[in-house]
Design a protein around this motif. Structure first.
Motif, mmCIF file in Angstrom:
data_model
loop_
_atom_site.group_PDB
_atom_site.id
_atom_site.type_symbol
_atom_site.label_atom_id
_atom_site.label_comp_id
_atom_site.label_asym_id
_atom_site.label_seq_id
_atom_site.Cartn_x
_atom_site.Cartn_y
_atom_site.Cartn_z
ATOM 1 N N TRP A 37 0.804 -1.216 0.000
ATOM 2 C CA TRP A 37 0.000 0.000 0.000
ATOM 3 C C TRP A 37 0.838 1.267 0.000
ATOM 4 O O TRP A 37 0.314 2.360 -0.173
ATOM 5 C CB TRP A 37 -0.983 0.004 1.159
ATOM 6 N N ASP A 38 2.135 1.158 0.178
ATOM 7 C CA ASP A 38 2.961 2.356 0.278
ATOM 8 C C ASP A 38 3.911 2.447 -0.912
ATOM 9 O O ASP A 38 4.511 1.443 -1.311
ATOM 10 C CB ASP A 38 3.770 2.319 1.572
ATOM 11 N N PRO A 39 4.065 3.642 -1.499
ATOM 12 C CA PRO A 39 4.971 3.788 -2.644
ATOM 13 C C PRO A 39 6.402 3.358 -2.353
ATOM 14 O O PRO A 39 7.071 2.783 -3.210
ATOM 15 C CB PRO A 39 4.893 5.289 -2.961
ATOM 16 N N ASP A 40 6.902 3.621 -1.132
ATOM 17 C CA ASP A 40 8.266 3.221 -0.790
ATOM 18 C C ASP A 40 8.409 1.702 -0.830
ATOM 19 O O ASP A 40 9.423 1.169 -1.285
ATOM 20 C CB ASP A 40 8.641 3.727 0.595
ATOM 21 N N GLY A 41 7.392 0.996 -0.328
ATOM 22 C CA GLY A 41 7.446 -0.463 -0.333
ATOM 23 C C GLY A 41 7.537 -1.026 -1.737
ATOM 24 O O GLY A 41 8.269 -1.992 -1.999
ATOM 25 N N PRO A 79 21.270 -1.266 3.058
ATOM 26 C CA PRO A 79 20.905 -2.228 4.101
ATOM 27 C C PRO A 79 19.448 -2.674 4.119
ATOM 28 O O PRO A 79 19.187 -3.878 4.280
ATOM 29 C CB PRO A 79 21.290 -1.490 5.391
ATOM 30 N N PRO A 80 18.442 -1.777 3.946
ATOM 31 C CA PRO A 80 17.063 -2.282 3.911
ATOM 32 C C PRO A 80 16.833 -3.272 2.771
ATOM 33 O O PRO A 80 16.065 -4.229 2.925
ATOM 34 C CB PRO A 80 16.229 -1.007 3.721
ATOM 35 N N MET A 81 17.503 -3.052 1.637
ATOM 36 C CA MET A 81 17.381 -3.977 0.530
ATOM 37 C C MET A 81 18.025 -5.319 0.868
ATOM 38 O O MET A 81 17.496 -6.385 0.521
ATOM 39 C CB MET A 81 18.048 -3.377 -0.720
ATOM 40 N N TRP A 82 19.154 -5.286 1.569
ATOM 41 C CA TRP A 82 19.817 -6.539 1.942
ATOM 42 C C TRP A 82 18.927 -7.378 2.858
ATOM 43 O O TRP A 82 18.917 -8.603 2.777
ATOM 44 C CB TRP A 82 21.142 -6.235 2.646
ATOM 45 N N ASP A 156 9.610 -0.684 4.209
ATOM 46 C CA ASP A 156 10.098 0.679 4.279
ATOM 47 C C ASP A 156 11.430 0.736 5.012
ATOM 48 O O ASP A 156 11.791 -0.198 5.723
ATOM 49 C CB ASP A 156 9.060 1.548 4.998
ATOM 50 N N HIS A 157 12.127 1.851 4.860
ATOM 51 C CA HIS A 157 13.431 2.022 5.488
ATOM 52 C C HIS A 157 13.376 2.817 6.789
ATOM 53 O O HIS A 157 14.371 2.898 7.494
ATOM 54 C CB HIS A 157 14.381 2.731 4.511
ATOM 55 N N HIS A 158 12.243 3.389 7.129
ATOM 56 C CA HIS A 158 12.169 4.245 8.311
ATOM 57 C C HIS A 158 12.413 3.472 9.602
ATOM 58 O O HIS A 158 12.918 4.041 10.579
ATOM 59 C CB HIS A 158 10.808 4.949 8.379
ATOM 60 N N VAL A 159 12.030 2.210 9.637
ATOM 61 C CA VAL A 159 12.224 1.445 10.868
ATOM 62 C C VAL A 159 13.714 1.259 11.169
ATOM 63 O O VAL A 159 14.109 1.118 12.325
ATOM 64 C CB VAL A 159 11.498 0.080 10.770
#
Length: 605
Positions: A37-41, A79-82, A156-159
């Protein structure tokens, strides 16, 4: 296709049990069928799949999927992608699915696994630093944030920003909270590691946390400042500065961008210098804030070193401060999560959190004189973070995530240390479960506040766009033609169809957003519609299809770098697309779909 109801969307945003299955003969690739549901995701899934297919390990820092045909820079970090890659590879080994399919299938559960990492890593540090009550910090924070943002179908990367902030807060407050010991330097080294990681993920956010902590350091009790060696701050500066610079080089080499919204050498230099400044601040506090305790020479030399590192950014101001662009500022001010929130609404959203905070502050005030100096230092540190981010957060809700971290720390730190040896862990577990269930239920009140309404319905929008993407792929089975669509729908259409789009909602895609707005919001002069300039824009930018929803919004739409706001929507090209009959179309435009919810046009070149 039947769209999700409001209640189904609300439920599916938490649990993957009501999502309508995609048709077996769907033309949408199996690699892109899972909802987000989120564009970043969506972008994280796409970039991870592209990285796998290219056989690379670093995030691709250029994409041609939006702002077609020119593409744009990608400013996120790897890192979030990894993490998503690791989840997908585990799934691939278990199920035998191909990696691209496994990436899409693992993405809905992304945040659940990261919270497990935070609980093990940051939760373990919190117990080590504060004793058994530290075990409550992560459950409390998780309960506060899970349904509000970090749930199912959200990648997402915010976490990761939260992980860096939590880790650094624990490591930097622990030496002051605990008695002097031989291992205190390792807390500062650990803080440097978390700070370098925070700079890698989101340098501006983490830099503000450091500034707030420095402010707090100036006011900690003298006894607490004397109880820990000020020279330990050098370990923090050395570790953070060196690792931050290495992360910057690893991420971007050989093309090293100079942008304030990205990690760069200036942030690494700032971390390095921060070690010396914090040392001076602690010496200042330890000497009861007497001026003679400050080394003017140290401050002068370190300040000059920082200015030298900042010089390339100042010399290349327009390139480095891209977020200050007037068009982006106007556009960003219309994003839902960038809107202000009143203290009244905040209390309505999180009533139990506010009650717990009020009780905690009362307890802190009543016991302040009897509290030990290390406890006072921790409260001052955390309060400085809460105040600075609260100032920004109530004007821009995006910043409130760090406020939640600080508030949860304050609530837990105000609890007494002595539960009794045998019952300590039992009390901690029970308290954590109470926090988890109570705050989780209270967060469901977000649906009653207008600014959060999209959170519960956007999954339904994602499902609708999946149906729209089916129609586009029927028109173009190859998926090679380009689509003009509003920012939110453009992300989803690109994800499902893999067709290039224009106006996706990212600061890096400013040019694509400008193109989109100039076309949709073009106002014809005079009384006779003249769409020839629009046609020239469509040809120039190689637009093949135009998608427009019937609920098209004109609010907050700025064109020409924010210098003009659309005044007469009834004279715009967007309104023309919504009202024109098929018989009255110009020869270069053809209506392909006309439903109760949207229209699709093809551009004849």
């Amino acid at each position: 296709m039947m769209a999700l109801t409001y209640k189904e969307a609300q439920r599916a945003s938490m649990w993957k049990d009501v999502t309508p299955a995609i048709a077996p003969d769907s033309s949408i690739s199996e690699e892109r069928q899972d909802l987000q549901w989120d564009p970043d995701g969506i972008r994280w899934i796409v970039y991870t799949q592209q990285t796998w297919e290219a056989g690379k390990v670093r995030l691709p820092h250029w994409t041609a999927e939006d702002n077609y045909p020119n593409g744009h820079f990608v400013g996120w970090s790897s890192p979030p992608m990894w993490w998503l890659y690791g989840m997908a590879y585990t799934r691939h080994l278990i199920t035998g699915e191909s990696m691209p399919i496994a990436i899409s299938g693992a993405a809905p559960y992304y945040h659940l696994t990261i919270w497990l990492l935070i609980a093990l890593l940051a939760g373990g540090l919190a117990v080590r630093a504060y004793g058994v009550k530290g075990a409550l910090i992560i459950p409390l924070l998780y309960a506060t944030l899970f349904k509000q943002k970090y749930g199912i179908y959200y990648t997402d990367h915010h976490v990761w920003v939260l992980l860096a902030a939590i880790g650094m807060l624990i490591c930097l407050t622990a030496p002051f909270y605990k008695a002097r010991g031989t291992n205190e330097k390792w807390w500062f080294i650990g803080a440097g590691v978390f700070s370098a990681f925070g700079m890698w993920i989101s340098a501006p956010t983490h830099a503000l946390i450091i500034i707030s902590l420095f402010t707090g350091m100036l006011f900690i009790p003298a006894e607490a400042a004397r109880n820990t060696s000020a020279k330990n701050w050098r370990y923090y500066g050395y570790t953070g500065g060196i690792l931050s610079l290495l992360a910057y080089l690893w991420e971007f080499y050989p093309n090293l961008p100079l942008r304030v919204e990205l990690n760069n050498h200036a942030y690494a230099a700032g971390l390095f210098v921060a070690g010396f400044w914090f040392e001076q601040a602690q010496q200042f506090a330890a000497a009861n804030r007497q001026k003679h305790s400050i080394s003017i020479r140290t401050l002068l030399y370190s300040g000059l070193a920082l200015l030298l590192a900042l010089a390339p950014l100042v010399m290349n101001y327009p390139q480095c401060f891209s977020l200050a662009d007037p068009y982006f500022s106007h556009w960003e001010s219309q994003i839902v999560e960038e809107q202000p929130i009143s203290f009244k609404d905040f209390m309505f959203l999180y009533p139990l959190l506010c009650i717990a905070l009020g009780a905690s502050l009362w307890n802190i005030c009543c016991t302040w004189k009897q509290s030990h100096q290390g406890f006072k230092s921790v409260i001052i540190f955390i309060s400085a973070v809460a105040l600075l981010y609260g100032y920004f957060g109530f004007s821009n809700f995006r910043f409130m995530e760090i406020v939640f971290v600080a508030l949860c720390f304050l609530i837990v730190m105000s609890m007494p240390n002595q539960f009794g040896e045998k019952s300590a862990w039992l009390v901690a577990v029970i308290s954590g479960l109470i926090c988890l269930s109570a705050l989780h239920e209270s967060s469901s009140l977000t649906k009653s506040v207008k600014i959060f309404g999209f959170k519960m319905t956007s999954l339904a929008n994602a499902y609708d766009c999946r149906g729209i993407s089916e129609q586009l792929l029927l028109l173009d089975p190859t998926g090679t033609k380009s689509v003009l669509a509003p920012a939110y729908e453009a992300n989803l259409i690109n994800y499902y169809t893999e067709m290039p789009v224009y106006g996706t909602a990212y600061w890096e895609n400013k040019d694509g957003l400008l193109i989109t707005n100039r076309i949709y919001y073009y106002e014809y002069p005079g009384n006779t519609p003249d769409w020839e300039p629009v046609y020239n824009l469509l040809k120039e930018n190689k637009v093949d299809y135009i998608y427009i929803p019937k609920q098209f919004s004109y609010e907050g739409s700025y064109v020409l770098y924010g210098l003009k706001r659309i005044e007469n929507p009834q004279y715009s090209f967007a309104n023309y697309l919504l009202t024109v009959s098929k018989a009255n179309l110009p020869p270069w435009l053809e209506m392909e779909n006309n439903t109760t919810n949207y229209r699709i046009f093809s551009v004849i070149h």
